[in-house]
Design a protein around this motif. Structure first.
Motif, PDB file in Angstrom:
ATOM      1  N   VAL A 166     -30.196 -79.119  -3.888  1.00  0.00           N
ATOM      2  CA  VAL A 166     -30.248 -78.978  -2.433  1.00  0.00           C
ATOM      3  C   VAL A 166     -28.885 -79.311  -1.825  1.00  0.00           C
ATOM      4  O   VAL A 166     -28.299 -80.359  -2.117  1.00  0.00           O
ATOM      5  CB  VAL A 166     -31.317 -79.902  -1.819  1.00  0.00           C
ATOM      6  CG1 VAL A 166     -31.354 -79.761  -0.297  1.00  0.00           C
ATOM      7  CG2 VAL A 166     -32.691 -79.604  -2.418  1.00  0.00           C
ATOM      8  N   LEU A 167     -28.406 -78.426  -0.970  1.00  0.00           N
ATOM      9  CA  LEU A 167     -27.250 -78.702  -0.123  1.00  0.00           C
ATOM     10  C   LEU A 167     -27.779 -79.003   1.273  1.00  0.00           C
ATOM     11  O   LEU A 167     -28.513 -78.193   1.847  1.00  0.00           O
ATOM     12  CB  LEU A 167     -26.313 -77.496  -0.072  1.00  0.00           C
ATOM     13  CG  LEU A 167     -25.116 -77.610   0.878  1.00  0.00           C
ATOM     14  CD1 LEU A 167     -24.144 -78.672   0.403  1.00  0.00           C
ATOM     15  CD2 LEU A 167     -24.410 -76.259   1.012  1.00  0.00           C
ATOM     16  N   LEU A 168     -27.420 -80.174   1.796  1.00  0.00           N
ATOM     17  CA  LEU A 168     -27.925 -80.594   3.106  1.00  0.00           C
ATOM     18  C   LEU A 168     -26.762 -80.749   4.075  1.00  0.00           C
ATOM     19  O   LEU A 168     -25.897 -81.610   3.896  1.00  0.00           O
ATOM     20  CB  LEU A 168     -28.680 -81.917   2.981  1.00  0.00           C
ATOM     21  CG  LEU A 168     -29.176 -82.564   4.274  1.00  0.00           C
ATOM     22  CD1 LEU A 168     -30.090 -81.621   5.051  1.00  0.00           C
ATOM     23  CD2 LEU A 168     -29.892 -83.873   3.980  1.00  0.00           C
ATOM     24  N   PHE A 169     -26.734 -79.923   5.100  1.00  0.00           N
ATOM     25  CA  PHE A 169     -25.736 -80.034   6.152  1.00  0.00           C
ATOM     26  C   PHE A 169     -26.223 -81.051   7.181  1.00  0.00           C
ATOM     27  O   PHE A 169     -27.264 -80.860   7.820  1.00  0.00           O
ATOM     28  CB  PHE A 169     -25.508 -78.690   6.833  1.00  0.00           C
ATOM     29  CG  PHE A 169     -24.767 -77.681   5.995  1.00  0.00           C
ATOM     30  CD1 PHE A 169     -23.510 -77.974   5.497  1.00  0.00           C
ATOM     31  CD2 PHE A 169     -25.329 -76.438   5.718  1.00  0.00           C
ATOM     32  CE1 PHE A 169     -22.813 -77.044   4.726  1.00  0.00           C
ATOM     33  CE2 PHE A 169     -24.644 -75.507   4.961  1.00  0.00           C
ATOM     34  CZ  PHE A 169     -23.385 -75.812   4.449  1.00  0.00           C
ATOM     35  N   CYS A 170     -25.466 -82.134   7.323  1.00  0.00           N
ATOM     36  CA  CYS A 170     -25.733 -83.157   8.334  1.00  0.00           C
ATOM     37  C   CYS A 170     -24.883 -82.810   9.560  1.00  0.00           C
ATOM     38  O   CYS A 170     -23.658 -83.003   9.548  1.00  0.00           O
ATOM     39  CB  CYS A 170     -25.377 -84.533   7.779  1.00  0.00           C
ATOM     40  SG  CYS A 170     -25.596 -85.894   8.939  1.00  0.00           S
ATOM     41  N   VAL A 171     -25.504 -82.275  10.589  1.00  0.00           N
ATOM     42  CA  VAL A 171     -24.777 -81.718  11.732  1.00  0.00           C
ATOM     43  C   VAL A 171     -24.560 -82.820  12.768  1.00  0.00           C
ATOM     44  O   VAL A 171     -25.457 -83.158  13.536  1.00  0.00           O
ATOM     45  CB  VAL A 171     -25.543 -80.521  12.330  1.00  0.00           C
ATOM     46  CG1 VAL A 171     -24.748 -79.921  13.490  1.00  0.00           C
ATOM     47  CG2 VAL A 171     -25.792 -79.470  11.253  1.00  0.00           C
ATOM     48  N   THR A 196     -21.820 -76.852  -9.192  1.00  0.00           N
ATOM     49  CA  THR A 196     -22.602 -77.883  -9.878  1.00  0.00           C
ATOM     50  C   THR A 196     -24.082 -77.764  -9.527  1.00  0.00           C
ATOM     51  O   THR A 196     -24.955 -77.837 -10.410  1.00  0.00           O
ATOM     52  CB  THR A 196     -22.084 -79.282  -9.513  1.00  0.00           C
ATOM     53  OG1 THR A 196     -20.723 -79.411  -9.939  1.00  0.00           O
ATOM     54  CG2 THR A 196     -22.915 -80.368 -10.179  1.00  0.00           C
ATOM     55  N   LEU A 197     -24.374 -77.578  -8.241  1.00  0.00           N
ATOM     56  CA  LEU A 197     -25.763 -77.414  -7.822  1.00  0.00           C
ATOM     57  C   LEU A 197     -26.389 -76.177  -8.474  1.00  0.00           C
ATOM     58  O   LEU A 197     -27.549 -76.217  -8.918  1.00  0.00           O
ATOM     59  CB  LEU A 197     -25.838 -77.294  -6.297  1.00  0.00           C
ATOM     60  CG  LEU A 197     -25.562 -78.577  -5.507  1.00  0.00           C
ATOM     61  CD1 LEU A 197     -25.415 -78.262  -4.016  1.00  0.00           C
ATOM     62  CD2 LEU A 197     -26.666 -79.610  -5.724  1.00  0.00           C
ATOM     63  N   THR A 248     -34.564 -83.997  -8.325  1.00  0.00           N
ATOM     64  CA  THR A 248     -33.948 -83.256  -7.225  1.00  0.00           C
ATOM     65  C   THR A 248     -32.566 -83.837  -6.966  1.00  0.00           C
ATOM     66  O   THR A 248     -32.408 -85.056  -6.842  1.00  0.00           O
ATOM     67  CB  THR A 248     -34.792 -83.370  -5.940  1.00  0.00           C
ATOM     68  OG1 THR A 248     -36.093 -82.827  -6.179  1.00  0.00           O
ATOM     69  CG2 THR A 248     -34.133 -82.613  -4.791  1.00  0.00           C
ATOM     70  N   TYR A 249     -31.575 -82.981  -6.905  1.00  0.00           N
ATOM     71  CA  TYR A 249     -30.206 -83.389  -6.587  1.00  0.00           C
ATOM     72  C   TYR A 249     -29.865 -82.913  -5.180  1.00  0.00           C
ATOM     73  O   TYR A 249     -30.187 -81.777  -4.811  1.00  0.00           O
ATOM     74  CB  TYR A 249     -29.217 -82.801  -7.592  1.00  0.00           C
ATOM     75  CG  TYR A 249     -29.362 -83.369  -8.977  1.00  0.00           C
ATOM     76  CD1 TYR A 249     -28.666 -84.516  -9.350  1.00  0.00           C
ATOM     77  CD2 TYR A 249     -30.202 -82.769  -9.915  1.00  0.00           C
ATOM     78  CE1 TYR A 249     -28.800 -85.052 -10.634  1.00  0.00           C
ATOM     79  CE2 TYR A 249     -30.344 -83.302 -11.196  1.00  0.00           C
ATOM     80  CZ  TYR A 249     -29.638 -84.439 -11.542  1.00  0.00           C
ATOM     81  OH  TYR A 249     -29.777 -84.965 -12.798  1.00  0.00           O
ATOM     82  N   VAL A 250     -29.207 -83.800  -4.421  1.00  0.00           N
ATOM     83  CA  VAL A 250     -28.876 -83.493  -3.028  1.00  0.00           C
ATOM     84  C   VAL A 250     -27.393 -83.782  -2.784  1.00  0.00           C
ATOM     85  O   VAL A 250     -26.917 -84.891  -3.065  1.00  0.00           O
ATOM     86  CB  VAL A 250     -29.726 -84.317  -2.042  1.00  0.00           C
ATOM     87  CG1 VAL A 250     -29.374 -83.956  -0.597  1.00  0.00           C
ATOM     88  CG2 VAL A 250     -31.222 -84.113  -2.303  1.00  0.00           C
TER      89      VAL A 250
END
Length: 248
Positions: A178-183, A166-167, A134-136
């Protein structure tokens, strides 16, 4: 994540030359702080607002202060903390991954920082059993617009668009991407791509979702003691609204 030193409060006077900010501390001193944010800082560079600085007594440093947080006025008359230190997002997410606090990624495997793939570098790789990978990629969100939503990016981001491509390529190869938005803004309750600022990024995000890229958003939970921010941790899930467009 605990802040490295007890934070010191003051009022933002100005940010300039990208890496510098003038701040008047509560004791009346005016200091120059390092601004660890190379972006536009749209909506979080607000002179006159209270800010929180981390002090350092390291003689090797050119500046003894680092700008960590700003308190922003909200429509209901309260204030919301927002992080201006983009370097904190990965550490916050890494702690949550290690503790299994991101439900969708719990048990995904052993964590490796800065995974190099196809000429790019993504923030994390999780290596599971039987070769599952898994890529994040983590993106910090602090832009709150007048509609109350959080948006990314806060300016045109070719680098961000390339990360999406790339993802998508990794997803096409059978990996989990996975794209993870850190809010990192207490006043944001949902996230959308900033089509009004970077329509190409927004269109790319919408496309790669259809190509298997997962998009998650998590709120930051700021921890306080006696009114002073002491630390921050990744909190609950927030909705992602890929089709939202502030310009309409």
């Amino acid at each position: 994540m605990d802040y490295p030193e007890p934070l010191v409060s003051g009022v933002l006077l100005r940010r300039y030359k990208r890496f510098l900010a003038d701040v008047r501390l509560d004791d009346g001193r005016e200091v120059v702080a390092h601004c660890p944010n190379t972006g536009s800082m749209r909506a979080v560079n607000v002179p006159g607002c209270r800010v929180w600085l981390a002090p350092s007594d390291d003689p090797r440093r050119k500046l003894a202060w680092t700008w960590e947080l700003i308190e922003l006025p909200q429509p209901d008359g309260t204030t919301a903390l927002a992080s201006v230190h983009t370097g904190r997002a990965n550490r916050i997410v890494e702690e949550a991954l290690a503790a299994g606090r991101i439900q969708e990624l719990a048990g995904a495997g052993r964590l490796k920082r800065e995974a190099r793939v196809e000429g790019a570098r993504l923030d994390f790789r999780l290596d599971g059993d039987a070769g599952a990978t898994t890529y994040v990629e983590v993106k910090q969100v602090t832009l709150r617009e007048v509609d109350g939503h959080g948006y990314f990016p806060d300016a045109v981001s070719e680098r961000g668009r390339k990360h999406l491509e790339t993802l998508a390529g990794l997803a096409a190869e059978g990996h989990r991407a996975v794209l993870l938005f850190c809010v990192a803004h207490e006043g944001i309750a949902a996230v959308a791509p900033a089509a009004h600022l970077d329509p190409t990024y927004a269109a790319t995000l919408r496309r790669v979702i259809g190509e298997g890229v997962e998009v998650l958003a998590r709120a930051c939970r700021f921890e306080r003691a006696e009114g002073r921010p002491m630390g921050v941790a990744l909190g609950g899930a927030l909705p992602v609204v890929p089709g939202r467009d502030l310009a309409r």
